[in-house]
Write a protein that holds these residues in place. Sequence first.
Motif, PDB file in Angstrom:
ATOM      1  N   GLY A  11      41.250  -9.875 -40.671  1.00 37.29           N
ATOM      2  CA  GLY A  11      40.268 -10.898 -40.336  1.00 37.29           C
ATOM      3  C   GLY A  11      40.456 -11.544 -38.986  1.00 37.29           C
ATOM      4  O   GLY A  11      39.505 -12.038 -38.387  1.00 37.29           O
ATOM      5  N   TYR A  36      34.885 -12.160 -45.692  1.00 37.49           N
ATOM      6  CA  TYR A  36      36.298 -11.966 -45.382  1.00 37.49           C
ATOM      7  C   TYR A  36      36.621 -12.021 -43.889  1.00 37.49           C
ATOM      8  O   TYR A  36      37.775 -11.921 -43.514  1.00 37.49           O
ATOM      9  N   ASP A  38      36.881 -13.472 -40.010  1.00 35.01           N
ATOM     10  CA  ASP A  38      36.908 -14.612 -39.094  1.00 35.01           C
ATOM     11  C   ASP A  38      35.739 -14.415 -38.122  1.00 35.01           C
ATOM     12  O   ASP A  38      35.628 -13.370 -37.481  1.00 35.01           O
ATOM     13  N   SER A  81      36.594  -4.633 -44.153  1.00 32.13           N
ATOM     14  CA  SER A  81      37.757  -5.510 -44.252  1.00 32.13           C
ATOM     15  C   SER A  81      39.030  -4.676 -44.335  1.00 32.13           C
ATOM     16  O   SER A  81      39.076  -3.660 -45.029  1.00 32.13           O
ATOM     17  N   TYR A 191      46.799 -15.942 -48.816  1.00 32.80           N
ATOM     18  CA  TYR A 191      45.347 -16.140 -48.749  1.00 32.80           C
ATOM     19  C   TYR A 191      44.901 -16.086 -47.294  1.00 32.80           C
ATOM     20  O   TYR A 191      45.500 -16.731 -46.432  1.00 32.80           O
ATOM     21  N   ARG A 192      43.900 -15.271 -47.028  1.00 32.62           N
ATOM     22  CA  ARG A 192      43.355 -15.097 -45.675  1.00 32.62           C
ATOM     23  C   ARG A 192      44.468 -14.857 -44.651  1.00 32.62           C
ATOM     24  O   ARG A 192      44.582 -15.561 -43.645  1.00 32.62           O
ATOM     25  N   GLN A 195      44.386 -15.351 -40.612  1.00 33.92           N
ATOM     26  CA  GLN A 195      43.249 -16.174 -40.201  1.00 33.92           C
ATOM     27  C   GLN A 195      43.646 -17.645 -40.107  1.00 33.92           C
ATOM     28  O   GLN A 195      44.694 -18.057 -40.617  1.00 33.92           O
ATOM     29  N   GLN A 198      44.924 -19.464 -43.245  1.00 32.61           N
ATOM     30  CA  GLN A 198      45.958 -18.769 -44.005  1.00 32.61           C
ATOM     31  C   GLN A 198      46.773 -19.748 -44.858  1.00 32.61           C
ATOM     32  O   GLN A 198      47.146 -20.828 -44.417  1.00 32.61           O
ATOM     33  N   ALA A 220      39.896 -13.335 -51.377  1.00 34.19           N
ATOM     34  CA  ALA A 220      40.545 -13.113 -50.075  1.00 34.19           C
ATOM     35  C   ALA A 220      42.046 -13.358 -50.103  1.00 34.19           C
ATOM     36  O   ALA A 220      42.625 -13.878 -49.154  1.00 34.19           O
TER      37      ALA A 220
END
Length: 254
Positions: A11, A36, A38, A81, A191-192, A195, A198, A220
């Motif tokens: 991302g 998902y 950025d 993704s 998570y993420r 990004q 996060q 995500a």
Amino acid sequence: MTVHFIGAGPGAADLLTVRAVELLRASPVCLFAGTYLDPDVLAHCAPDAELVDTQQLDLDQIVEHLVRAHRAGRDVARLCSGDPSLYSALTEQTRRLDAHGVPWDVTPGVPAYAAAAAALGAELTVPELVQSVVLTRTRARSTAMPASEALANFAATGATLALHLAITRVRELAAELAAEYGADCPVAVVYRASQPGQLILRGTLSDIAGQVEAAKLRQAAVILVGRALTPAVSCAQSHLYDPARVRGSAGAER
């Protein structure tokens, strides 16, 4: 004209490959999954590119956009993704494109599990402890898993597990995995990964579900399970760097 399936990585806009960025800049059409991604990733696209968010589209609608661009002679950057080799519906889309005579190619990307491991500063394979990584998912509101790929079968190997699309079932998964790994087995949820939003949760199979539920994570996120996440201070050393190993062509594969 070509449809370029491009791994968008986890991302972050700066984790795309050089090839991916060049294709984004050159493609007049870009399809992406906004859930998902950025938004900064799209800054690599040309200012006048047509941007299509696919998160509300079904597969036939997505392919319709790709075929329409082909008929107009326009290259398409189809962002996936992570890496297109994992859970990207690449097979379903390319088969439809083949039926329409639309050419396509694939550019790999940084997979989400690798970004998660990087965020943790973790190696998922530790000598004489764990030497395999299983990439899998579970079934919630998704297609059925093959019967032979039951989670218990993978857990029985003791490999590091990288679970995708599983965050909404973390409590029942933790209970199931504890039977093989032990309730004290280390777990991390990222998570993420990579990004701005996060979030990293660390725990064990006995307490990770409570942390996930408290954080209200629903998508995500990658779940990593295994002893490699917290190896012993004095773990075994890799043969690759052993001073006794014969190096050069004569010592290859020894």
